[in-house]
Motif scaffolding. Structure first.
Motif, PDB file in Angstrom:
ATOM      1  N   LEU A  11      -1.896   7.966 -10.530  1.00 49.04           N
ATOM      2  CA  LEU A  11      -3.170   8.780  -9.779  1.00 49.04           C
ATOM      3  C   LEU A  11      -3.036   9.450  -8.905  1.00 49.04           C
ATOM      4  CD1 LEU A  11      -2.969   4.646  -9.194  1.00 49.04           C
ATOM      5  CD2 LEU A  11      -4.704   6.085  -9.669  1.00 49.04           C
ATOM      6  N   ASN A  12      -1.568  10.083  -9.224  1.00 48.96           N
ATOM      7  CA  ASN A  12      -1.387  11.413  -7.897  1.00 48.96           C
ATOM      8  C   ASN A  12      -1.086  10.691  -6.571  1.00 48.96           C
ATOM      9  OD1 ASN A  12      -0.485  13.968  -7.772  1.00 48.96           O
ATOM     10  ND2 ASN A  12      -2.446  14.359  -6.880  1.00 48.96           N
ATOM     11  N   ILE A  13      -1.293   9.693  -6.355  1.00 44.53           N
ATOM     12  CA  ILE A  13      -0.592   9.192  -4.856  1.00 44.53           C
ATOM     13  C   ILE A  13       0.274  10.289  -4.314  1.00 44.53           C
ATOM     14  CG2 ILE A  13       0.518   7.328  -3.809  1.00 44.53           C
ATOM     15  CD1 ILE A  13      -2.524   6.989  -5.178  1.00 44.53           C
ATOM     16  N   THR A  14       0.129  10.087  -2.842  1.00 49.52           N
ATOM     17  CA  THR A  14       0.126  11.540  -2.198  1.00 49.52           C
ATOM     18  C   THR A  14       2.349  10.869  -1.801  1.00 49.52           C
ATOM     19  OG1 THR A  14      -1.031  11.646  -0.945  1.00 49.52           O
ATOM     20  CG2 THR A  14       0.578  12.427   0.266  1.00 49.52           C
ATOM     21  N   LYS A  15       3.463  11.900  -2.247  1.00 46.49           N
ATOM     22  CA  LYS A  15       5.011  11.383  -2.247  1.00 46.49           C
ATOM     23  C   LYS A  15       4.813  11.934  -0.549  1.00 46.49           C
ATOM     24  CE  LYS A  15       6.241  12.524  -6.863  1.00 46.49           C
ATOM     25  NZ  LYS A  15       7.161  12.467  -7.430  1.00 46.49           N
ATOM     26  N   THR A  16       6.635  11.427  -0.202  1.00 48.84           N
ATOM     27  CA  THR A  16       6.507  12.032   0.741  1.00 48.84           C
ATOM     28  C   THR A  16       6.672  12.881   1.443  1.00 48.84           C
ATOM     29  OG1 THR A  16       9.370  10.678   0.163  1.00 48.84           O
ATOM     30  CG2 THR A  16       7.558   9.434   1.755  1.00 48.84           C
ATOM     31  N   GLU A  17       7.876  13.578   1.932  1.00 52.21           N
ATOM     32  CA  GLU A  17       7.418  14.817   2.620  1.00 52.21           C
ATOM     33  C   GLU A  17       8.788  15.494   1.822  1.00 52.21           C
ATOM     34  OE1 GLU A  17       7.433  16.120   6.510  1.00 52.21           O
ATOM     35  OE2 GLU A  17       5.494  15.989   6.873  1.00 52.21           O
ATOM     36  N   TYR A  21       1.133  -1.210   0.310  1.00 53.76           N
ATOM     37  CA  TYR A  21       0.200  -0.338   0.026  1.00 53.76           C
ATOM     38  C   TYR A  21       0.572   1.333   0.183  1.00 53.76           C
ATOM     39  CZ  TYR A  21       1.566   0.144   5.236  1.00 53.76           C
ATOM     40  OH  TYR A  21       2.473   0.069   5.756  1.00 53.76           O
ATOM     41  N   ALA A  22      -0.437   2.290  -0.445  1.00 51.64           N
ATOM     42  CA  ALA A  22       0.660   3.938  -0.291  1.00 51.64           C
ATOM     43  C   ALA A  22       0.012   4.977  -0.139  1.00 51.64           C
ATOM     44  CB  ALA A  22       1.610   3.799  -1.281  1.00 51.64           C
ATOM     45  N   PRO A  23      -0.048   5.758   0.808  1.00 46.49           N
ATOM     46  CA  PRO A  23       1.390   6.667   1.230  1.00 46.49           C
ATOM     47  C   PRO A  23       1.816   5.432   2.687  1.00 46.49           C
ATOM     48  CG  PRO A  23      -0.047   8.410   0.930  1.00 46.49           C
ATOM     49  CD  PRO A  23      -0.576   6.910   0.361  1.00 46.49           C
ATOM     50  N   GLN A  24       1.979   5.558   3.185  1.00 49.44           N
ATOM     51  CA  GLN A  24       2.452   5.562   4.899  1.00 49.44           C
ATOM     52  C   GLN A  24       1.078   5.729   5.376  1.00 49.44           C
ATOM     53  OE1 GLN A  24       3.531   2.507   6.398  1.00 49.44           O
ATOM     54  NE2 GLN A  24       2.994   2.870   8.223  1.00 49.44           N
ATOM     55  N   GLU A  25       0.724   6.937   6.249  1.00 47.91           N
ATOM     56  CA  GLU A  25      -0.192   8.092   6.599  1.00 47.91           C
ATOM     57  C   GLU A  25      -1.414   6.998   5.228  1.00 47.91           C
ATOM     58  OE1 GLU A  25       0.401   8.913   9.085  1.00 47.91           O
ATOM     59  OE2 GLU A  25       2.299   7.877   9.710  1.00 47.91           O
ATOM     60  N   ASN A  26      -2.778   7.022   5.691  1.00 44.75           N
ATOM     61  CA  ASN A  26      -3.953   7.063   5.724  1.00 44.75           C
ATOM     62  C   ASN A  26      -3.871   6.692   3.435  1.00 44.75           C
ATOM     63  OD1 ASN A  26      -5.299   8.684   7.302  1.00 44.75           O
ATOM     64  ND2 ASN A  26      -3.838  10.624   6.866  1.00 44.75           N
ATOM     65  N   PRO A  27      -3.380   5.429   3.642  1.00 43.56           N
ATOM     66  CA  PRO A  27      -3.203   4.729   2.423  1.00 43.56           C
ATOM     67  C   PRO A  27      -4.602   4.628   0.977  1.00 43.56           C
ATOM     68  CG  PRO A  27      -2.544   3.132   4.200  1.00 43.56           C
ATOM     69  CD  PRO A  27      -3.500   4.567   4.960  1.00 43.56           C
ATOM     70  N   GLU A  28      -3.460   5.304   0.303  1.00 43.27           N
ATOM     71  CA  GLU A  28      -4.883   5.551  -0.615  1.00 43.27           C
ATOM     72  C   GLU A  28      -4.626   4.709  -2.376  1.00 43.27           C
ATOM     73  OE1 GLU A  28      -2.522   8.759  -2.360  1.00 43.27           O
ATOM     74  OE2 GLU A  28      -2.752  10.028   0.189  1.00 43.27           O
ATOM     75  N   ILE A  29      -4.170   3.769  -1.816  1.00 50.64           N
ATOM     76  CA  ILE A  29      -4.114   2.643  -2.633  1.00 50.64           C
ATOM     77  C   ILE A  29      -3.333   1.626  -2.141  1.00 50.64           C
ATOM     78  CG2 ILE A  29      -1.484   2.501  -3.757  1.00 50.64           C
ATOM     79  CD1 ILE A  29      -4.688   2.275  -6.133  1.00 50.64           C
ATOM     80  N   MET A  30      -3.828   0.526  -2.474  1.00 52.54           N
ATOM     81  CA  MET A  30      -4.164  -0.984  -2.206  1.00 52.54           C
ATOM     82  C   MET A  30      -2.975  -1.608  -3.528  1.00 52.54           C
ATOM     83  SD  MET A  30      -3.974  -4.519  -1.862  1.00 52.54           S
ATOM     84  CE  MET A  30      -5.877  -5.219  -2.832  1.00 52.54           C
TER      85      MET A  30
END
Length: 621
Positions: free
Chosen positions: A612-618, A569-578
């Motif tokens: 998918l515009n998955i959230t990246k790390t800070e 899954y990703a991201p670690q916080e509040n996963p958006e995709i499995m």
């Protein structure tokens, strides 16, 4: 001597009838008059009382042959409205040969020539062959020349027909042919139709009634003035279904699946790269399937074509039954229908049950000596590290995929709680997904009563019980989204033929599996799996990814056949995709190769996550 009076020729005609005869004649005449009056009265009565009904019956007897107006089967659309299955309008070209040959003598040859020329020009028919057909089918009033002729060809013929009134005896019957613009894309998810608009597999089968409409009819008849009229009952087209599948994401997944199989083809032996390769990508917060693919796939426009996977010699040597078996295997949706031992992807679930029952706190340590011995069992159960992992924290047990640690956890948990949580996570249960052919695993799980200690131990790390990909994916989503188990689904909306929405899918929250707190601990452990442990090759720069690898030995164990997997899954916080990847029996000497699954997952994620515009790390924002 007086002359005798000569009798006239017609004298007898003027003689009076005897009285009795006159009475009889009057009686007969009166009876005729009465009968006439009776029948007239009866006819008037019938006309007044049942006139409309009898008129309908009479009119139905003089109706001409009706013409069916076919409905258009509904489209199947991706989540963005792109058509992935549609029905294209075509024509069946029908010639009334007898009618053409019965044309008046002075126009007959001219009409035949004009009709033949127009058919050949518009539809590309061969003139000599067509004229031979006309001579051979002289009595045929319904000769089908072409089935499913193209719409543009039909329009070209109609134009010629309007320009030349001598063209005749040809009927263009409206019909539709099912088309799949993306050919092999999501083939076992979409499915295909057989004759008569019957969905055979996939969404085409599951939503067959929604996709189908009702035929209309055009009927010619003679009205009460003997004039020709038409009655048209319009067809009702089928509904469109809008899926959760994204064709762009699906294409990314299938591209990388094919690349892996191409690399592995003819490696250890001559043949395909894997027995099966399958991927599910899901929104963990709704249960929506965003992409679902398996290999080998097939061409939806020609689903019975086996030439991609068999040589001509092999096909010629196959019996009808063998070909049918090969096609059924090709059409089978691995993600839905096939059951298998999950391997180490089960380990997060075992830990989750331990946290929920309070039998794990997170502070435990375990000592792995390379195997675990059960009383009464001669052979100890080996760990992946046969020399042992040494002392392991709970997090390290998952990171290093330590079987010994898992068996000790299972012993703490006990058969009753372990079995109860298997069902809570959806193993042995139908998921409710809206696709046909879901595999039944209810008989492939132990019950607490028949679960021996060694069965409990091997079950804890995913051996000796079966799941489907869909079951594991849905249960895993609940581990990473705070404990919410959503029913997986593929169709989000149904529209009528005009595009108006008639049904909208609301995600179904079926149950609560674990607490959010337990889920956060597991996610921390699974992030360690990818960053420090067995799933390192699943890393993608710029994204915080957690997950678990799996390698399951298939029965019989002695044959060395393996099913490799990765679920993440990703991201670690509040996963958006499995994402869940299975690589079944790779074409390698050593099939135990979880790196194939993690590598395939990484290749897909690298391309899919930006799309998918998955959230990246800070650090990479």
């Amino acid at each position: 001597m007086a002359k005798r009076k000569r009798k006239g020729r017609y004298q007898n005609l003027y003689r009076k009838f005897p009285k009795k005869m006159q009475i009889k004649l009057v009686g007969v005449f009166a009876a005729i008059i009465l009968a006439f009056v009776f029948f007239v009265g009866r006819a008037a009565f019938i006309n007044i009382v049942n006139g409309k009904e009898y008129k309908k019956q009479v009119m139905s007897q003089i109706r001409n042959t009706g013409q069916t107006i076919p409905f258009k089967r509904g489209d199947i659309l991706d989540t963005n409205g792109t058509k992935i299955a549609t029905s294209e309008r075509t024509y069946n070209v029908v010639l009334d040969v007898k009618g053409l040959l019965e044309t008046k003598k002075q126009y007959k040859n001219q009409m035949i020539d004009a009709t033949v020329d127009a058919l050949c020009e518009a539809f590309g028919l061969e003139e000599t062959q067509l004229r031979e057909q006309i001579q051979e089918e002289k009595e045929n009033r319904y000769l089908t020349l072409i089935k499913n002729a193209g719409y543009e060809e039909g329009q070209a013929f109609k134009k010629l027909e309007n320009e030349n009134k001598m063209i005749g005896a040809v009927t263009l019957e409206d019909t539709y042919v099912r088309k799949y613009p993306y050919s092999t894309l999501a083939s076992d998810v979409i499915g295909y139709t057989s004759s008569g608009n019957v969905g055979t597999i996939g969404l085409e089968a599951y939503y067959n009634e929604e996709l189908n409409g009702t035929d209309g009819r055009k009927t010619g008849y003679l009205n009460s003035d003997s004039d020709s009229e038409n009655v048209i009952q319009n067809a009702v087209d089928g509904n469109n279904i809008v899926t959760t599948i994204d064709v762009n994401l699906q294409a990314i997944v299938e591209k990388h699946i094919k690349e892996l199989n191409d690399r592995l083809k003819d490696n250890a032996y001559e043949g395909e790269g894997t027995k099966n390769t399958a991927v599910i990508m899901m929104d963990p917060n709704t249960g929506a399937i965003l992409a679902e693919a398996s290999y080998p796939n097939f061409d939806l426009n020609n689903p019975r074509d086996l030439s991609q996977y068999y040589t001509n010699e092999e096909l010629e040597a196959m019996s009808k039954e063998e070909k049918l078996d090969a096609m059924n295997a090709l059409w089978r949706n691995f993600c839905i229908s096939d059951t298998f031992e999950p391997g180490s992807t089960m380990k997060p679930f075992t830990m989750a049950a331990g946290f929920e029952t309070g039998k794990l706190t997170g502070n435990e340590t375990f000592v792995c000596g390379g195997s675990y011995k059960y009383d009464g069992v001669p052979q100890p159960v080996a760990c992946i590290a046969t020399s042992g992992h040494g002392t392991q924290t709970l997090k390290q047990v998952l990171e290093n995929s330590c079987n010994v640690g898992m068996m000790e956890i299972a012993e703490k948990l006990g058969a009753e709680d372990f079995s109860r949580y298997q069902h809570i996570f959806g193993f042995g249960e139908y998921t409710g997904i809206d696709l046909p052919g879901e595999g039944d695993t209810s008989s492939l799980l132990y019950s607490p009563e028949n679960m021996k200690p060694i069965d409990l131990g091997t079950n804890s790390f995913g051996q000796n019980f079966n799941v489907t990909m869909t079951q594991l994916a849905a249960g895993f989503c609940s581990l990473i989204n705070g404990g919410n188990y959503y029913e997986p689904y593929v169709v989000k909306e149904i529209q009528d033929a005009n595009g108006d929405v008639v049904y909208t899918k609301t995600p179904v929250l079926a149950k609560k599996t674990i607490s959010k707190e337990a889920g956060e601990i597991l996610k921390d452990y699974m992030l360690g799996v990818v960053e420090e442990g067995s799933g390192k090759s699943a890393q993608v720069a710029g994204y915080a990814i957690g997950g678990k690898t799996g390698t399951a030995e298939k029965h019989p164990r002695s044959e060395g056949k393996n099913l490799n997997s990765f679920i993440g899954y990703a991201p670690q916080e509040n996963p958006e995709i499995m994402i869940y990847v299975v690589v079944d029996e790779p074409n390698l000497e050593q099939q135990a190769a979880s790196y194939l699954a993690t590598g395939l997952a990484a290749d897909i994620m690298k391309e899919a996550f930006p799309y998918l515009n998955i959230t990246k790390t800070e650090q990479t924002q």
